[in-house]
Each structure stands twice: as structure tokens, then as C-alpha cells.
Design a protein around this motif. Structure first.
Motif: not given
Length: 695
Positions: A308-313
Motif C-alpha cells: 500500500d505504501w509502495y502504491a502511494e509513493l
């Protein structure tokens, strides 16, 4: 200056490489250079850049001018190379690089990451280097050993030294660990794990710098760098530092402003300075970037650990590039596009259709006068004599739309052409069935509005592999994407392929749709055509959609509402939709299904987030306005009343409407039909932006 502090810190931590330093020093001190090219090669992380930095320090001590260039940031063409040299030497555009080199007693040019400069390797060996003054020493550093042409040339055999760089010896590794204040009791475990790999040693030292009391107990996995980075990321000062590290790993180059945007903070100065100080973070003219091994390890870790954090970055970086691409032009825009393409380098669903090592030995250029014969020959070899004749016709007729891919010797190794369909003539359509079918489709299904353009990638191929997956094919596709982004008022593109079944999965995934009705046959060969209407899903929205798919968002997620709802109806379908809308005018529940609700006509009248009911109301208002406009023309006013009593305020039956109007039923029907036709004409003119048709 900060640069001086960085240089001093790097020099203080440098260990080993005694023989390499002695060879370089002796060359600088010799009255006549014993060799003119020092070629250093070795795997990633082995210390090539660090050694060149030490060479720079030695040059400074000896007061020898030294020029350092990172090939990653230079387009592999002679003009860009000379431009980078002039920029670093503080010269004007017309100043001679060779004259300036010859002024000094001794001059050193260092080119790092030379493996990315392979398109210029032949030119460097055969043109540039033979022309430089004899006082100049060139240091090339890359991952690959020099090719056979260097080794087989008798001249370069005597004027070149080749150094394969390896891991540090045990004593040098211990020296480095001591300088980095790693506790001696930890050295044995560190050395048995890193085997003297310089990047791994620096990562270990960074772990101890963050947590001096840590006990080094690496996991027993074969990937040293991956394991060390995982440990390092766990030992950083805090969550913000970890986030900064992960953000830096995802983008090609990190600036302080980009880092602030990706982390959603106002001031990223402290975090940026922390990144600059890490041993595996390198600095360039345009920003900072992790060592390649470190980057891949970090990206893999964050993608697995926190998708999820990867997608947000990923999303934040895309938004940054989207905005900047639309604000810039020229070289700056091209760099941003390259940054965006780099961001999408790991898409697992399209990887089989793309050769990811595309830029190493190919130059993108415009068509030159001498290219026509070779390009025609290329088409004829793969597609036949008739296609060759058509290629000659189009390359001569629209030469400005031809992009040629060249090898390092400037010979064409592939090409594609962008045929401007809005400029073709009836004669052109008769000559080429591909153009004829595309023009027919545009007229019937997707008419161009004033100022809009349509592009047919009429021919595209590599000289040795035609349309198969190859570096040339992949670079052609990258250039096609650039055309989508930079072309003004691009409405639709058509891409013909010789093997549509092979390309169907990839093109479908990227929303480039199969149009079997546009297929064409030349020389007995049928070519399948794929297309995308950029009015329905504009380039920026398309890239956004593809990015969300790539990072693991649901593949059926729809684009932003306006983009997803907009459709481009053919004139026939539009006419039918108007008739249906008039018939259903009193019944809102029936109007909901009318395709006009998703037409530009209605979408431009409604707000971007309009509800279904709002758009239905907008459609009714548009129909009423068009009908009422008939009253303003003496010739057409007689058509309004049949429309009014049949659709806007309908009578129970058409017979009753005719009686109310005191018209014979045949006259009523004729006037009604004429009114419908005129309303359709008016609305169609608005839909396609043709103001002349409204008059």
C-alpha cells in the motif's frame, strides 16, 4: 563549500586499490603519457565510482585539470557529449573542447557508468579519442569489459590499460571498517559475510553508524546487499528517514522538492541531507540516486513488505511528473518523460513484450536525405514490393513524421513514421488501403473536431527482427508514448501490426483496442489494427490508469469519472441517440440509458462529478434549447411545433398532435422528420465543434 567537505570525507574513507593508484599516478607524472585510455570494469558496487573520485583527488593534489562525467545523465550522441563537456568546463557553445584540452600540461577526462554509453563506443574509439591532444588521459569505468574492437586494434593495444576491479582484500576491508568505527570484535563476522564487497562493507558501516551497539548477525541468504539493506532500513533514525530512503529508491533522480512532495512534507531538507550522507547514495547534477544494487533491493523490499505504501509513493511520484510534464517543454520535458518511464520499469504484465535494456546502443534521430533507400529496402524485405512502394511514397510525402533509430555508426537499424491523417487527400486514400480504412473509420465512427489530429503509425520495424520484441521495437514504443504526451490536440492513434494475435494481450492491457474493421491487406498480407481514442481517455489519465494497474491496484478500477464516462459516437450512432432521446424526453428513467449522457455534448454542460440525474437534466435542457432555436428561423419555425407537441409536451398520439396543429398527417410527419433532422444537425455540430454547421 559542501562539495569540498564531501570530497574530503570520501578521501578519508578510501582504502586499498594501491596498484591502481600507482598506475594512475605514474601516468600523470610521466612526461609523456604511457597510455591514453585507462579502462576500469567490474560488477555493480565494486567501487568504480569511488576509485574515480580518488583519482580526482590525486589530480587536485597534482594541480591537474580533471573533468568527471556520469554517462547516465548524457544522451548517447556526440552533440550531447560535447555539450556535457562544455558545461562542465564552463565553455560557451562555440568554444572548442579540443583547444582547451591542449592548453594544459596534462588533462584527465573521466567517464563513469560507461556501459550506458555503448551507442558512442565506436565513435569514442574511432573519432573522439584519436582527435584529442596527446596530453589527455581518458578514464572509462563501466560494468562490462571493453569489447573485441578495442582489444583487436593494434594501436589501442599499446595505448590502453585495462583494469578488472575486484573486491577489497581482507586487510583493506579491515582498514575500512576501522575508519568507519565498526567494533573490531565484529570484523570477522562482517568479512565472512561481505567477502570484501565495497558496497556491502559500506552498508554494514552505515548500520553501525545508526546503531553502534548492534550485534551483526546477518541472515543466511545469498543476496548480501538485500540482507544488509533490510537491516539498514530497520536501523534508520526514524520512520521519516525510512520513508525518504524508500522514496529515493523508486524514482530515477531525487531532488529536495520531489522528496518533499513524495513524503507530503513542507520541508525535506534534513531528510535530503541525511540521504546525501549515505555511502550508497550517489550525487549527480540533477539530483541524488541510490547505487543500482541498493535501489533494486530497496524497491523489492518495500513492494513486498508494504504494497500500500509502495502504491502511494508511486502515485505521488506520478502526480509530480504529470504536473511537471505539462509545465515544461523541450529537453526538460523529455527528461521528465524519461523519469516517468523509469518509474514504470517493472510492470510484470507487459514485461514479456518489452526489451528493458533498450537505450544502451541506439540513437533516436530524424530522417536524413540518404535514409530513404535503406528504409524502403527494410520495408520491402519484410512486407513485400507493394509495401515498399507505399513506404517510399509516405516517407517522401511526410518526411517530418519519420523517426529513425541508428546504431553507433549512425546506420539505420529501425524506424517508424507518424502519418498525419488529418492532412491526407482523397488521392492518398486511393493509393493506400491502410489510410483509406482509417479515414473511413474516422468519418463513420470517430470524426475529428476542428484542430484535432489523428496519427497512423503506418510503418514500424527493426532492420533485423521486424516487429518482434527487441531493443529497437521497445524504443519505438517509448517514442510512441512520447508522441501521445506531447502531440497537441491528439484525438486518435492507429497502430497496424503484422501479428495481431501476439500483441493483443499487451495492447489490451494498455487500453489500445483491436479494430478489426480497420484491418487492411497489402501484397496478400493482412495487418491487424489497434487504436486508442485519446478524447475518451486522455494521455495523462491513461498513464495514471496504467500506473495504478502496475502497482497492484484492482485492474478493473475505472479512471476518473469524466474520462471514463466520455464516449465518441459516430454520426450514425449519434443520430439514433438523438431520436431516442427525443422519444424518451418525458421519461427520465428511459433517458438514463441514452449514450448521449456520456457524450462530450452533455459532459461539457455538466460538472465533472455530476450525478446521473444531473446529466439527464442537462440532456433534456440541450434538447429543448435545440428545438426552441428552430423558432428563430422563418424557414424552420414550422418544424418546432410538431417537435413540441410530439416530444416536449407530447399529445397522446401522433394523430392527435396532427389534429392539434391542424395539419394533414402526412404534412405533420414530414415536418416532424425535418425538425428531428435539423435538431440532430445542430447537436452534431456542437458535439464535433463545427460552428459553421450551426448557422
Amino acid at each position: 563549500m559542501l562539495g569540498e567537505r564531501l570530497r574530503a570525507a570520501r578521501h578519508a574513507r578510501f582504502v586499498g586499490r594501491t596498484s591502481e593508484k600507482e598506475l594512475f599516478y605514474q601516468a600523470l607524472e610521466d612526461p609523456q603519457l604511457p597510455f591514453h585510455v585507462l579502462y576500469i570494469f567490474g560488477p555493480g558496487g565494486v567501487g568504480k565510482t569511488t576509485l574515480q573520485q580518488e583519482f580526482s583527488e590525486m589530480c587536485a593534489q597534482l594541480e591537474t585539470p580533471c573533468l568527471y562525467l556520469d554517462a547516465r545523465h548524457i544522451e548517447p550522441v556526440p552533440e550531447a557529449f560535447y555539450g556535457a563537456m562544455r558545461h562542465s568546463m564552463h565553455l560557451e557553445a562555440n568554444d572548442s573542447v579540443h583547444e582547451v584540452l591542449g592548453v594544459a600540461y596534462r588533462y584527465v577526462i573521466m567517464i563513469d557508468t560507461y556501459e550506458t554509453f555503448l551507442p558512442l563506443d565506436d565513435w569514442m574509439r574511432e573519432v573522439f579519442l584519436p582527435q584529442i591532444p596527446e596530453n589527455t588521459l581518458v578514464v572509462l569505468a563501466g560494468r562490462e569489459a571493453p569489447n573485441q574492437q578495442w582489444r583487436a586494434d593494434p594501436g589501442w593495444q599499446s595505448l590502453m590499460r585495462i583494469i578488472p576491479l575486484r573486491n577489497l582484500a581482507a586487510e583493506d576491508s579491515i582498514d575500512y571498517l576501522l575508519r568507519r568505527q565498526v567494533p573490531p570484535e565484529q570484523h570477522k563476522a562482517v568479512l565472512s559475510f561481505t567477502h570484501g564487497h565495497p558496497l556491502a562493507l559500506s552498508l554494514v558501516a552505515d548500520v553501525f553508524a545508526q546503531r553502534p551497539d548492534v550485534e551483526f548477525q546477518p541472515e543466511h541468504v545469498p543476496d548480501v546487499v538485500q540482507t544488509l539493506l533490510a537491516q539498514f532500513a530497520q536501523k534508520v533514525p526514524g520512520p521519516a528517514h525510512r520513508a525518504a530512503l524508500e522514496a529515493c529508491s523508486m524514482v530515477r533522480l531525487t531532488t529536495e522538492s520531489l522528496l518533499a512532495e513524495m513524503l507530503a512534507v513542507e520541508d525535506a531538507h534534513e531528510l535530503f541531507e541525511w540521504l546525501v550522507g549515505l555511502s550508497f547514495i550517489e550525487s549527480g547534477i540533477e539530483g541524488i540516486f541510490p547505487h543500482d544494487l541498493a535501489r533494486e533491493a530497496l524497491v523489492t523490499d518495500v513492494h513486498w513488505r508494504n504494497p500500500d505504501w509502495y502504491a502511494e509513493l508511486h502515485k505521488r511520484a506520478r502526480e509530480h511528473y504529470f504536473r511537471r510534464v505539462q509545465q515544461t517543454t523541450g529537453p526538460a520535458q523529455q527528461r521528465l518523460l524519461f523519469d516517468y518511464i523509469f518509474l514504470h520499469r517493472d510492470n510484470p504484465l507487459i514485461r514479456p513484450y518489452f526489451e528493458w535494456k533498450t537505450g544502451g546502443n541506439i540513437i533516436t534521430d530524424t530522417m536524413q536525405a540518404g535514409d530513404l533507400t535503406e528504409l524502403k529496402r527494410m520495408v520491402t524485405r519484410f512486407e513485400g514490393e507493394e509495401s515498399g512502394r507505399l513506404a517510399s511514397y509516405w516517407l517522401s510525402r511526410q518526411p517530418e513524421g519519420v523517426i529513425v533509430l541508428r546504431n553507433s555508426k549512425r546506420k539505420p537499424i529501425g524506424f517508424f513514421n507518424l502519418l498525419a491523417l488529418q492532412s491526407v487527400t482523397a488521392e492518398d486514400c486511393e493509393i493506400d488501403p491502410a489510410v483509406r480504412n482509417c479515414i473511413s473509420y474516422l468519418g463513420e465512427r470517430a470524426p475529428l473536431r476542428p484542430g484535432e489530429i489523428a496519427t497512423l503509425f503506418r510503418f514500424w520495424m527493426a532492420h533485423d527482427s521486424y516487429q518482434g520484441v527487441s531493443p529497437v521495437q521497445s524504443l519505438i514504443f517509448v517514442n510512441m508514448v512520447r508522441h501521445y504526451l506531447v502531440a497537441t490536440s491528439l484525438a486518435i492513434t492507429f497502430l497496424p501490426v503484422a501479428d495481431p494475435d501476439f500483441w493483443f494481450p499487451a495492447f489490451s492491457y494498455v487500453e489500445v483496442n483491436r479494430l478489426a474493421q480497420v484491418d487492411f491487406t497489402v501484397d496478400g498480407k493482412t495487418y491487424g489494427v489497434f487504436s486508442h481514442d485519446w478524447r475518451i481517455m486522455p494521455p495523462i489519465a491513461w498513464l495514471e490508469f496504467m500506473g495504478e494497474r502496475e502497482v497492484g491496484a484492482a485492474t478493473d478500477r475505472t479512471p476518473p469519472p469524466v474520462t471514463e464516462q466520455l464516449i465518441v459516437l459516430s454520426e450514425t450512432d449519434f443520430s439514433e441517440a438523438v431520436q431516442d432521446a427525443l422519444r424518451d424526453y418525458p421519461r427520465l428513467d428511459s433517458l438514463v440509458a441514452n449514450p448521449l449522457l456520456r457524450s462530450r455534448l452533455v459532459m461539457e454542460r455538466s460538472k465533472s462529478n455530476a450525478s446521473e440525474r444531473d446529466r439527464t437534466s442537462a440532456l433534456r435542457a440541450i434538447l429543448r434549447e435545440a428545438a426552441e432555436s428552430l423558432q428563430h428561423s422563418p424557414r424552420e419555425s414550422k418544424f418546432y411545433r410538431p417537435i413540441y407537441h410530439t416530444y416536449l409536451q407530447p399529445s397522446a398520439t401522433q394523430e392527435q398532435a396532427a389534429e392539434l396543429l391542424d395539419l394533414p398527417f402526412s404534412s405533420y410527419r414530414r415536418h416532424l422528420k425535418s425538425g428531428i433532422m435539423r435538431i440532430t444537425e445542430l447537436l452534431w455540430a456542437q458535439e464535433i465543434g463545427n460552428s459553421d454547421a450551426i448557422k
